[in-house]
Design a protein around this motif. Structure first.
Motif, PDB file in Angstrom:
ATOM      1  N   ASN A 111       2.439   1.759  -3.490  1.00 32.56           N
ATOM      2  CA  ASN A 111       1.404   2.249  -4.571  1.00 32.56           C
ATOM      3  C   ASN A 111       0.932   3.427  -4.151  1.00 32.56           C
ATOM      4  O   ASN A 111       0.373   4.196  -5.107  1.00 32.56           O
ATOM      5  CB  ASN A 111       0.099   1.197  -4.450  1.00 32.56           C
ATOM      6  N   THR A 160       0.869  -1.198  -0.160  1.00 33.32           N
ATOM      7  CA  THR A 160      -0.015   0.052   0.024  1.00 33.32           C
ATOM      8  C   THR A 160       1.091   1.127   0.017  1.00 33.32           C
ATOM      9  O   THR A 160       0.759   2.202  -0.612  1.00 33.32           O
ATOM     10  CB  THR A 160      -1.054  -0.017   1.283  1.00 33.32           C
ATOM     11  N   LEU A 178      -3.263  -5.840  -7.052  1.00 28.01           N
ATOM     12  CA  LEU A 178      -4.008  -4.737  -6.948  1.00 28.01           C
ATOM     13  C   LEU A 178      -5.244  -5.186  -7.887  1.00 28.01           C
ATOM     14  O   LEU A 178      -4.831  -5.457  -9.193  1.00 28.01           O
ATOM     15  CB  LEU A 178      -3.286  -3.518  -7.301  1.00 28.01           C
ATOM     16  N   ILE A 217       2.380  -5.560  -7.711  1.00 28.37           N
ATOM     17  CA  ILE A 217       3.676  -4.808  -7.365  1.00 28.37           C
ATOM     18  C   ILE A 217       4.656  -6.026  -6.806  1.00 28.37           C
ATOM     19  O   ILE A 217       4.129  -6.779  -5.939  1.00 28.37           O
ATOM     20  CB  ILE A 217       3.463  -3.979  -6.453  1.00 28.37           C
ATOM     21  N   LYS A 275       1.027   4.538  -7.643  1.00 22.97           N
ATOM     22  CA  LYS A 275      -0.435   4.810  -8.245  1.00 22.97           C
ATOM     23  C   LYS A 275      -1.060   3.945  -9.351  1.00 22.97           C
ATOM     24  O   LYS A 275      -1.383   4.383 -10.686  1.00 22.97           O
ATOM     25  CB  LYS A 275      -0.611   6.255  -8.619  1.00 22.97           C
ATOM     26  N   ILE A 276      -0.947   2.874  -9.137  1.00 17.55           N
ATOM     27  CA  ILE A 276      -1.141   1.665 -10.135  1.00 17.55           C
ATOM     28  C   ILE A 276      -2.675   1.117  -9.605  1.00 17.55           C
ATOM     29  O   ILE A 276      -3.029   0.928  -8.382  1.00 17.55           O
ATOM     30  CB  ILE A 276      -0.434   0.228  -9.918  1.00 17.55           C
ATOM     31  N   GLY A 333      -7.001  -0.206  -7.645  1.00 14.58           N
ATOM     32  CA  GLY A 333      -6.025   0.560  -6.634  1.00 14.58           C
ATOM     33  C   GLY A 333      -6.200  -0.123  -5.306  1.00 14.58           C
ATOM     34  O   GLY A 333      -5.489   0.542  -4.347  1.00 14.58           O
TER      35      GLY A 333
END
Ligand code: ATP
Length: 271
Positions: free
Chosen positions: A133, A130, A156, A143, A137-138, A159
């Motif tokens: 991200n 988190t 994810l 990830i 910002k995926i 988001g």
């Protein structure tokens, strides 16, 4: 890659302030504390969430996401905090920290206690994917955080993190293989590995470990319709690692300019 515009800018700004801090009149500072297997990193943002200072230290106080040297961890976080405070001429009060995926039930207490014992007021404990991200910002994809001791996998959807896992294969294993192949001590092998000049030569030597990491990734994502992989963590600094992972997993694999420091900055953004 336009996907990483924000990430690349933030990480590049952060690298600059590690060298030369920005002294401004911010009313508040937000610190992200990343306790890793290989490094302890502190990232400091100002009231506008811009990097103003940072410091890191090679340390072996954490193993597989667990604090194994509690006193050592407190001492290093305290020293890094003081180092930055002297440079900025202000006290750092607020900090957030993060936990590797899947270890929250084991160890959140220890990490929280380390950060508090070093003199911070904890504002948030979040999970590492988190945190990462917040910088990447995926919306959809996975990830992959290849750090020192472990590889974290976070899937994810829209988001939100919907699946996490942490597997005990990471940069340490790469260094062990290099140490064996080149008859170097572990520390020498690690230094050799971190030098970008040596990456092209090292890839054939460490390819089997990268392939093992790829197999681990494939196993975890197979039940989900993951279409893209995003690489973070210090080990992903290895030039060419993305091509081997892409080939093995048969998925487009992207990495920001500097995959290190993504997580610590994401932690600070969530402070
Ligand atoms: P973990 O996430 O497993 O707890 P960590 O947070 O300390 O560990 P990172 O800081 O993301 O992990 O990565 C550390 C690893 O990255 C180490 O194994 C280190 O040798 C490796 N590493 C750092 N820089 C480079 C580089 N330039 N080239 C190759 N490997 C690198």
């Amino acid at each position: 890659n336009s996907t990483f515009l924000y990430c690349d800018q933030l990480v590049s700004d952060f690298e600059k302030v590690i060298e030369t801090p920005i002294i401004n009149n911010s009313s508040v500072y937000y610190t992200g504390v990343d306790l890793g297997t290989a490094y302890i990193v502190l990232a400091v943002l100002d009231e506008n969430y811009q990097p103003v200072a940072g410091a890191y230290r090679f340390a072996s106080v954490v193993k597989d996401g667990m604090v194994v040297d509690y006193i050592g961890a407190i001492r290093i976080v305290k020293e890094l905090k003081q180092e930055i405070e002297e440079k900025l001429g202000t006290e750092l009060i607020y900090a957030a920290a993060a936990l590797p995926p899947g270890t929250d039930t084991l160890d959140s207490g220890a990490i929280k206690n380390v950060v508090q014992a070093a003199g911070f007021e904890i504002t948030n404990i979040l999970d590492e994917p988190t945190a990462a991200n917040a910088v990447l910002k995926i919306k959809d994809g996975a990830i992959i955080d290849i750090g020192g001791g472990t590889t974290g996998i976070a899937i994810l959807k829209n988001g939100k993190v919907i699946y996490v896992a942490d597997e005990p294969t990471g940069g340490t294993h790469f260094s062990l293989v290099i140490s064996g192949a080149y008859k170097m001590s572990f520390d020498e092998a690690d230094v050799y590995k971190r030098d970008f000049k040596n990456h092209r030569e090292l890839i054939p030597v460490i390819r089997p470990v990268i392939e093992k990491v790829s197999t681990i990734i494939s196993r975890h994502i197979k039940k989900y319709s993951v279409k893209e992989l995003y690489l973070v963590g210090g080990t992903c600094c290895l030039e060419g690692i993305e091509d081997i992972i892409a080939k093995q997993t048969k998925l487009p694999t992207y990495k920001p300019q500097n995959p290190m420091f993504v997580t610590p900055l994401g932690i600070a953004l969530n402070c």
